[in-house]
Design an enzyme around this catalytic site. Structure first.
Site, short mmCIF file in Angstrom:
data_model
loop_
_atom_site.label_atom_id
_atom_site.label_comp_id
_atom_site.label_asym_id
_atom_site.label_seq_id
_atom_site.Cartn_x
_atom_site.Cartn_y
_atom_site.Cartn_z
N CYS A 15 122.12 68.31 -28.98
CA CYS A 15 120.95 67.57 -29.48
C CYS A 15 119.84 67.64 -28.45
CB CYS A 15 121.32 66.12 -29.76
SG CYS A 15 121.84 65.21 -28.29
N CYS A 18 120.26 65.20 -25.58
CA CYS A 18 121.24 65.67 -24.60
C CYS A 18 120.59 66.68 -23.66
CB CYS A 18 122.42 66.31 -25.31
SG CYS A 18 123.19 65.23 -26.52
N ASP A 393 84.99 89.43 -34.68
CA ASP A 393 84.29 90.55 -34.07
C ASP A 393 84.31 91.69 -35.11
OD1 ASP A 393 83.27 92.41 -32.07
OD2 ASP A 393 85.32 93.18 -32.00
#
Length: 687
Positions: A15, A18, A393
């Site tokens: 997780c 963790c 551009d």
């Protein structure tokens, strides 16, 4: 402070919280000055002195496996081996419930099986939770540890067992979801071969790519992938560059053309001179940048991190108040409200909330990378979707950047060959694409110009070039309203005049072919509600013709590089601006825009200049990137809202006394599953 930084790959994160605990543990290792975990890429970068053993010890609570990032990935465990303790815990729990049916809930044997289930499935969580409490760290495992111990103390062994098993299942789902999201990135790592056929004086031999040096020649047969970046020294073939550009159509390549590792040689024999070491290849840089991108958190992710930081302690305070205040002040039953407080601790686990953002970000960035769109961070992924105007551009972006001469006229009384020779001699001193088109045109006409000496050559960006030939001064520059030049410009061509001592002696018209993808991409942007504008150094007549052809809303013509920068600054006052350019001349404007998008085709400049790179050197993936960003933001918002609403609903069940440990853990695991699946949808998004 030392500059020694080492990156390690990690296997075993269950997780996001963790991962943060692991990061803090590593930071506390003696000799470590700093440590940063990249949860999305499963990596940690350590600054200072630390051994692999020290780092694994810091991750012992998760049984993390650590290897140097430059080496092979940690060996993946089988599903049964990885989750064997959870499976055993679930089996013990089911036996316990079977005994409840047979013997009743208060039987010592029943309690023993539930206790065994709790210890087997939750010992790692307890170790982490208790360790966190001693350090005043309050995360989800701290909450769960307190809740389960409390449930055991008040004799709710069946529910304690269910909470342990379901929480373990929730962690497994979270781990699986993140691993699924990472697959799109890990697939990039498998694109380029690990070995190559090296051509030597003694013949061809197979070697590891890490042993190949710049300047070596490698052989690639039909049907093989290129193991290294290089230039073709012999052969001709069609190459599928989808791994780099996202384009499935093959391109024809031959002598001296640049090719990239991970691309597929379809039908020809090639000998390639290696130009980059394996760690510097384009695909290696893409992988590195994509992994680094996951560390650059989007504002939505930063919000979740900050929210979770205060949310968990707040939940603990609420749980204590629910457990203590009603019995003390209202004379309510202690056991009932202690149970309600424990249920609040369980429902308060922020699993779904914490995973809601990273899984969406990783899925989106991985999907984009596989389509040739390199997004260099969650913050840029978020911003591109917020763009209300895209500024382009012209040369090399909307056009192919390969101009060719369409018209050449010498002034009355002047020799066409003489004037063209002068123009080619001057342009031979320049590297500009237009200069190369004039030289090619002169050579196609059989004009000799190499023996003409140029003195005092000067090039002024965006204006033109000048030099002396003998005693005369020459210029090639933009016209000042001459009728012939105006006609060229009305036709969408770039016009130039050749001047000898203030007298016009010739006119040149050059046209750069529009990309086939430009008009469809502009139309898609308009359908997304985004305005478009073009910034160009060309004159307004040429710019208007091109803009009319492509359907661009507005033009800014006759701009020098510094003018483009100023224009972007002005546009930002009214719009959220994405600037698309070639990543070289447009670098100031790209850096100034809210999001800078570089045209790529595998160039180092494109990879390093902007916030995003279109590796296919075409803008047709830009609408996809914007749509992906918007969908990602919607999914993140939906995930966060859903995770919070589920928690609020569960907490409201405290009022009538309906909240149980079962409901609490099921709401958490359900929210985690839905949030994870919702985020993974981004992996499947197509154009």
């Amino acid at each position: 402070m030392t500059n020694d930084r080492t990156t390690y790959r990690i296997d075993g994160f269950s997780c996001a919280n963790c991962a943060r605990t692991f990061e803090k543990n590593v930071q506390e290792i003696k000799g470590v000055e700093d440590a940063q975990v990249n949860f999305g890429a499963s990596k940690i970068t350590v600054q200072g002195a630390a051994t692999v053993e020290d780092i694994e010890k810091a991750g012992a609570f998760e049984q993390l496996k650590v290897v140097n990032a430059s080496g092979p990935a940690p060996e993946s465990q089988s599903f049964l081996k990885k989750h064997r303790m959870v499976i055993l815990s679930a089996i013990l729990m089911f036996i316990g419930f079977a005994l409840v049916i047979y013997y009743g809930g208060q039987n010592p044997m029943t309690t023993g099986f539930f206790l065994a289930s709790v210890v087997t499935g939750g010992y790692r969580m307890f170790w982490t939770g208790l360790n966190n409490m001693t350090r005043l760290r309050f995360d989800m495992k701290t909450l769960m540890t307190v809740a389960i111990i409390g449930a055991a103390l008040i004799g709710e062994w069946p529910e304690a067992s269910v909470v342990v098993v379901l929480f373990a299942v929730s962690e497994a789902l979270e781990r699986y979801s993140m691993e699924k999201a990472r697959t799109s990135i890990q697939s990039l790592m498998e694109i380029a071969p690990n070995t190559a056929s090296l051509k030597t004086q003694d013949g061809i031999r197979e070697v590891e790519v890490g042993d190949i040096q710049i300047g070596d020649t490698i052989v690639v047969k039909p049907g093989e992938k290129l193991p290294m970046d290089g230039v073709i020294s012999y052969g001709h073939s069609s190459i599928n560059q989808a791994a780099i550009t996202g384009e499935s159509l093959p391109v024809e390549v031959s002598g001296a053309e640049e090719v990239y590792a991970g691309t597929l040689n379809q039908n020809g024999y090639l000998e390639i001179e290696v130009t980059k070491n394996v760690e510097d290849t384009t695909i290696a840089k893409i992988i590195q940048l994509v992994e680094e991108a996951q560390e650059k958190r989007a504002p939505a992710q930063q919000f979740v991190d900050q929210f979770a930081k205060y949310y968990t302690p707040a939940i603990m305070v609420i749980a204590v108040m629910v457990a203590v205040v009603p019995p003390l002040l209202l004379g309510a039953e202690w056991m009932t409200y202690i149970y309600q407080g424990l249920a609040i601790l369980v429902v308060g686990c922020p699993c779904a909330l914490v995973i809601s953002t990273p899984i969406a970000i990783v899925s989106a960035i991985g999907n984009a990378a596989n389509r040739g769109v390199l997004i260099k961070g969650g913050v840029h992924l978020e911003k591109i979707g917020q763009s209300s105007l895209v500024a382009f551009d012209k040369t090399g972006t909307l056009t192919k950047g390969e101009p060719h001469v369409t018209d050449f006229e010498a002034a009355s009384g002047r020799s066409r060959k003489e004037v063209l020779a002068i123009a080619a001699a001057l342009e031979s001193q320049s590297e500009h694409p237009i200069a190369q088109s004039v030289i090619k045109y002169a050579e196609s006409e059989g004009i000799r110009y190499s023996d003409i000496d140029i003195n005092r050559f000067k090039a002024v960006t965006g204006t033109g070039i000048s030099g002396e030939i003998g005693q005369r001064f020459y210029e090639i520059r933009k016209p000042d309203g001459e009728p012939l030049s105006a006609q060229y410009q009305d036709d969408g061509k770039t016009a130039m005049i050749i001047i000898e001592d203030d007298q016009i002696i010739g006119h040149i018209a050059v046209m750069d072919e529009l990309r086939e993808s430009s008009r469809p991409a502009i139309e898609k942007l308009h359908n997304l509600g985004i305005q478009t504008t073009m910034l160009t150094g060309d004159n307004s007549n040429t710019a208007r013709t091109i803009a009319r052809t492509l359907g661009i809303d507005k033009i800014y013509a006759g701009l020098m590089p510094e003018d483009k920068l100023a224009t972007i600054e002005d546009l930002k006052k009214e719009y959220t601006v994405a600037m698309v350019g070639d990543g070289i001349n447009d670098a100031p404007a790209l850096a100034t825009a809210n999001v800078g998008v570089a045209m790529g085709k595998g160039t180092d400049t494109a990879l390093e200049t902007a916030d995003m790179a279109l590796m296919g050197n075409s803008i047709h993936h830009l609408p996809f990137a914007i749509g992906l960003s918007r969908r990602t933001l919607n999914i993140i918002k939906a995930n966060i809202s859903f995770a919070i609403i589920i928690k609020v609903i569960a907490l409201l069940l405290v009022i009538p006394g309906w909240l149980t440990l079962w409901i609490a853990i099921l709401s958490d695991i359900g929210a985690t599953l839905i949030v994870a699946l919702n985020g993974l949808r981004l992996l499947r998004m197509k154009e």
